[in-house]
Scaffold this active site. Structure first.
Site, PDB file in Angstrom:
ATOM      1  N   ASP A  51       8.702  -5.534  35.652  1.00  0.00           N
ATOM      2  CA  ASP A  51      10.044  -4.948  35.530  1.00  0.00           C
ATOM      3  C   ASP A  51      11.050  -5.707  36.372  1.00  0.00           C
ATOM      4  O   ASP A  51      12.195  -5.900  35.988  1.00  0.00           O
ATOM      5  CB  ASP A  51      10.035  -3.477  35.981  1.00  0.00           C
ATOM      6  N   ASP A 131      -4.095   1.304   9.095  1.00  0.00           N
ATOM      7  CA  ASP A 131      -3.381   2.241   8.240  1.00  0.00           C
ATOM      8  C   ASP A 131      -1.915   2.311   8.662  1.00  0.00           C
ATOM      9  O   ASP A 131      -1.499   3.191   9.388  1.00  0.00           O
ATOM     10  CB  ASP A 131      -4.043   3.618   8.355  1.00  0.00           C
ATOM     11  N   TYR A 242      -2.887 -10.340  10.411  1.00  0.00           N
ATOM     12  CA  TYR A 242      -4.203 -10.652   9.848  1.00  0.00           C
ATOM     13  C   TYR A 242      -4.219 -11.811   8.857  1.00  0.00           C
ATOM     14  O   TYR A 242      -5.242 -12.084   8.244  1.00  0.00           O
ATOM     15  CB  TYR A 242      -4.845  -9.425   9.217  1.00  0.00           C
ATOM     16  N   CYS A 428      12.727  40.756   6.709  1.00  0.00           N
ATOM     17  CA  CYS A 428      13.778  41.768   6.575  1.00  0.00           C
ATOM     18  C   CYS A 428      13.283  43.055   5.939  1.00  0.00           C
ATOM     19  O   CYS A 428      14.061  43.984   5.730  1.00  0.00           O
ATOM     20  CB  CYS A 428      14.935  41.211   5.745  1.00  0.00           C
ATOM     21  N   CYS A 448      18.710  38.238   4.273  1.00  0.00           N
ATOM     22  CA  CYS A 448      17.457  38.154   5.033  1.00  0.00           C
ATOM     23  C   CYS A 448      17.631  37.033   6.063  1.00  0.00           C
ATOM     24  O   CYS A 448      18.055  35.932   5.703  1.00  0.00           O
ATOM     25  CB  CYS A 448      16.329  37.841   4.062  1.00  0.00           C
TER      26      CYS A 448
HETATM   27  S1  IVH Z   1      -5.272  -8.634   3.848  1.00  0.00           S
HETATM   28  C1  IVH Z   1      -4.548 -10.672   0.036  1.00  0.00           C
HETATM   29  N1  IVH Z   1      -6.232  -7.420   5.970  1.00  0.00           N
HETATM   30  O1  IVH Z   1      -3.986  -3.167   3.147  1.00  0.00           O
HETATM   31  C2  IVH Z   1      -4.879  -9.799   1.167  1.00  0.00           C
HETATM   32  N2  IVH Z   1      -4.731  -6.231   4.574  1.00  0.00           N
HETATM   33  O2  IVH Z   1      -4.369  -2.857   0.123  1.00  0.00           O
HETATM   34  C3  IVH Z   1      -3.745  -9.074   1.698  1.00  0.00           C
HETATM   35  N3  IVH Z   1      -4.206  -3.982   5.366  1.00  0.00           N
HETATM   36  O3  IVH Z   1      -1.028  -4.488   1.862  1.00  0.00           O
HETATM   37  C4  IVH Z   1      -3.992  -8.155   2.764  1.00  0.00           C
HETATM   38  N4  IVH Z   1      -5.438  -4.048   7.169  1.00  0.00           N
HETATM   39  O4  IVH Z   1      -1.011  -3.537   4.201  1.00  0.00           O
HETATM   40  C5  IVH Z   1      -5.430  -7.323   4.888  1.00  0.00           C
HETATM   41  N5  IVH Z   1      -7.135  -6.480   7.880  1.00  0.00           N
HETATM   42  C6  IVH Z   1      -6.334  -6.385   6.820  1.00  0.00           C
HETATM   43  C7  IVH Z   1      -5.588  -5.230   6.541  1.00  0.00           C
HETATM   44  C8  IVH Z   1      -4.795  -5.189   5.396  1.00  0.00           C
HETATM   45  C9  IVH Z   1      -4.599  -3.320   6.452  1.00  0.00           C
HETATM   46  C10 IVH Z   1      -3.309  -3.421   4.341  1.00  0.00           C
HETATM   47  C11 IVH Z   1      -2.156  -4.300   3.964  1.00  0.00           C
HETATM   48  C12 IVH Z   1      -2.256  -4.533   2.499  1.00  0.00           C
HETATM   49  C13 IVH Z   1      -3.131  -3.417   2.073  1.00  0.00           C
HETATM   50  C14 IVH Z   1      -3.923  -3.880   0.878  1.00  0.00           C
END
Ligand code: IVH
Length: 686
Positions: A51, A131, A242, A428, A448
């Site tokens: 900080d 997710d 990823y 009510c 109500c």
């Molecule tokens: S790869 C061509 N890796 O899942 C491959 N997707 O249904 C493209 N997602 O739109 C995605 N974790 O939002 C990949 N380890 C992961 C992921 C991932 C979550 C999501 C992503 C994508 C959806 C595909």
């Protein structure tokens, strides 16, 4: 050598070149600490030390404003609100993954890969399936220049200002482990919210009487798609990258290499949970392990992803129309938990509809505490044979609100009690009417308190009388202090009445009174909508105002006459004539007329051409302020299309509570999802 804690004395710095040197040293150290903290999860300095560095940098930048760089670690606070998000075209489409739910399908995926590649075993990289929301980040000359959402895969939204507020996201790529970043790279990943932060945010929202988010993904989506990036900045978003869509000046041969290079350039990846699997059996083993660890993870994952590790093999396997042949998402089963159903309470909504709600022993389902679930109506309770005192299975899948799946009959003691909807309104005590199919029970008393709260909030909403500053919190305050007892009394409010409430000062009281008085001139269609007649949404209100020039003429229209109107069915016609036949309603309207509210239309045609022309809408779940068919008509009036199923062509999904498979599908396709409120705002902004 990198300095970890540059010692900079602001006072002694008087010229720009010394300042610039200090800014570079501080920025470099802070970026490195960000990397250690956010990317590697392994900080080298204490929070206080960090900080202090940041404060010194801020002070220096303030003293020498011309030296402020847009990618300075201090520039994450968010910018001024925008009116909409710009569109971004993905040069390489953001495709999705083939989703599978059982081992057999995974094995057949592996079989195809082996056959196509002519190998007896394929090497896979196994990763968690986060997710959240898919995003794309573009770095040019190391700087973050563009961040976008997935949208429909081809066109997404520009969320650069919002993404910049996420601490995990480096504004500049670095060579942290001596591997120079490429001159241009487009990376992909997932934005999400940690469970702990999500629960905290919801507690806060509940305290402020704001609606809680149903799950971390919705909370993340809400934060990421904000028009005001200062709001995004205040929400604890996280990211995992990823993959790489485009890169210049660097070639990779495997997915594993991609992931580890991203980390070296400062991008957050989940190396700890990424596993190189020699053959599909190891990948399946990974699935089992991760599934069992799922509840102890700080964030939500809904499955795992297997990707062929070799990029040349990926290229060989190629793509199907919407997803690659070289990857598969293996989803976990929906999360369920058993818990005790203590009681069933009954809520009265704005239109007087009664909804039974299961009051549960709070139970943690995958990190989210569930204490209540809608039981929808008597017919549903009977169908599932749910009794008070039952142990029930509660599910939280892709759906928006938790569901009571069924009772565990084996655990019954015999003391469980059946449930019947009350005959009198719990708020009510007026008589309740119940439909023959037991799916709908209504309180018909307009005054109500429950209806009054909902009714006033509805009346004041943006697409209704548009009384700014009169949201649910203020409405409650006015009712609780007894200064508003029915709708006309709102229009009789005086500044002095408001000043009896401690939360109001001169200015805020004056401004609210002015807003209320100004709303009297709203056009007739808004007034009709604002009345909150059950099943009369914006579209029906517009139609009625077009045909009936004054409210009196509308009030005297018979049910048969209304039914003859195009697009008004028997249910809506019945609701309108029943509403206007109530003496209390007629008295209220006379009173409102005497108070000076506009009740005639100017007969000018409402706009038929709009920005929505050609857009495709799907509505799902329960809508609070309108019916689904009315909302469909409304978008059609505005030149858009309403469809009943979600597909790639869908532009917007408007989702209310209870949205299920359509919601999940839209999420998967990356379709723009709106709450009813956001939809109303969109319409009123046209
Ligand atoms: S790869 C061509 N890796 O899942 C491959 N997707 O249904 C493209 N997602 O739109 C995605 N974790 O939002 C990949 N380890 C992961 C992921 C991932 C979550 C999501 C992503 C994508 C959806 C595909």
């Amino acid at each position: 050598m990198r300095e970890l804690k540059p010692d900079v004395d602001i006072e002694s710095i008087t010229n720009e070149s010394t300042a610039e040197d200090a800014i570079i040293r501080l920025s470099d150290a802070i970026r490195y600490h960000n990397y250690r903290y956010y990317v590697l999860d392994d900080p080298l300095v204490t929070d206080a030390e960090y900080d202090k560095l940041l404060l010194v940098l801020i002070a220096l930048e303030e003293k020498f404003p011309t030296l402020l760089q847009s990618d300075s670690p201090t520039q994450r606070v968010g910018i001024e609100p925008r009116s909409s998000l710009d569109k971004v075209t993905h040069t390489i489409p953001m495709v999705s993954l083939k989703t599978v739910y059982d081992k057999e399908t995974v094995l057949s995926f592996d079989k195809t890969c082996k056959a196509e590649l002519n190998k007896s075993k394929v090497e896979y990289v196994a990763e968690p399936k986060f997710d959240g929301l898919a995003v794309e980040l573009e770095y040019e000359n190391r700087k973050l220049v563009l961040a976008s959402t997935r949208g429909d895969g081809i066109t997404g939204e520009d969320v650069t200002a919002n993404i910049r507020t996420i601490q995990d996201v480096p504004l500049t790529l670095q060579a942290f482990e001596d591997e120079n970043p490429p001159s241009r790279i487009i990376v992909r990943g997932e934005v999400f919210m940690d469970l702990e932060d999500f629960n905290k945010l919801n507690q806060e929202r509940t305290k402020n009487e704001e609606p809680a988010f149903a799950n971390p993904r919705n909370a993340a989506a809400g934060a990421l798609r904000q028009l005001d990036s200062k709001i995004t900045a205040s929400r604890p978003l996280r990211i995992y990258l990823y993959g790489v869509a485009e890169i210049e000046g660097r070639e990779f041969s495997t997915q594993m290499e991609v992931i580890s290079s991203l980390q070296k350039w400062g991008l957050r990846v989940n190396l700890g949970m990424t596993r190189l699997c020699d053959g599909i059996e190891e990948a399946l083993q990974y699935y089992t392990e991760v599934d069992s660890e799922r509840d102890s993870l700080p964030y939500e994952i809904d499955g795992v992803v297997f990707k062929v590790n070799s990029l040349s093999e990926q290229a060989k396997l190629g793509m199907r129309s919407r997803d690659p042949r070289w990857a598969v998402a293996y989803k976990f089963k929906p999360r369920q938990a058993t818990t005790k159903l203590h009681s069933i309470t009954v809520q009265v909504g704005r239109t007087g509809r009664l909804t039974p709600v299961a009051e549960l022993e709070p139970v943690n389902i995958g990190g989210v505490t569930v204490a209540r679930a809608s039981l929808h109506n008597q017919s549903e309770i009977d169908r599932k044979d749910i009794r008070i005192g039952d142990t029930v299975i509660v599910e939280r899948a892709g759906d928006v609100i938790p569901q009571v799946v069924k009772p565990v009959e084996d655990l019954r003691s015999g003391k469980e009690k059946g449930f019947k909807m009350p005959k009198k309104c719990p708020e009510c005590e007026s008589q309740i009417t119940m439909s023959h199919d037991l799916k709908s029970s209504m309180c018909l008393n307009l005054n109500c308190p429950a209806q009054l709260r909902g009714g006033l909030t509805h009346l004041a909403c943006r697409v209704g009388m548009d009384i700014e500053g009169l949201g649910p919190k203020r409405v409650n305050m006015l009712i609780d202090h007894g200064v508003v007892t029915d709708i006309p009394s709102l229009y009789k409010l005086k500044k002095e009445d408001l000043l009896t409430i401690e939360r109001f000062g001169e200015t805020s009281a004056e401004s609210l009174i002015k807003q209320i008085q100004d709303s009297k001139t709203q056009p007739l269609d808004r007034f009709i909508f604002a009345l909150g007649i059950p099943t009369v949404g914006l579209s029906t209100a517009r139609l009625l105002a077009k045909i009936y020039p004054t409210i009196e003429i509308l009030m005297d229209a018979s049910e048969t006459e209304l039914m003859e109107l195009d697009s008004i069915g028997p249910e809506v016609a019945g609701n309108i004539s029943r509403f206007f036949s109530l003496e209390s309603v007629r008295n209220m309207i006379t009173e409102l007329r005497d108070l000076g509210l506009n009740m005639s239309s100017d007969q000018s045609d409402p706009a038929t051409e709009s920005q929505l022309t050609g857009k495709v809408f799907v509505f799902t779940g329960k809508l609070e302020n309108t019916t689904r068919s009315d909302a469909q008509k409304l978008v059609e009036d505005l030149g858009a299309k309403a469809s009943s199923s979600v597909s790639k062509k869908t532009d917007y999904l408007v989702a209310g509570p209870g949205a299920g498979s359509k919601f999940a599908k839209a999420e998967k396709l990356g379709i723009h999802i709106l709450t009813e409120k956001e939809f109303e705002k969109m319409i009123s902004d046209l």
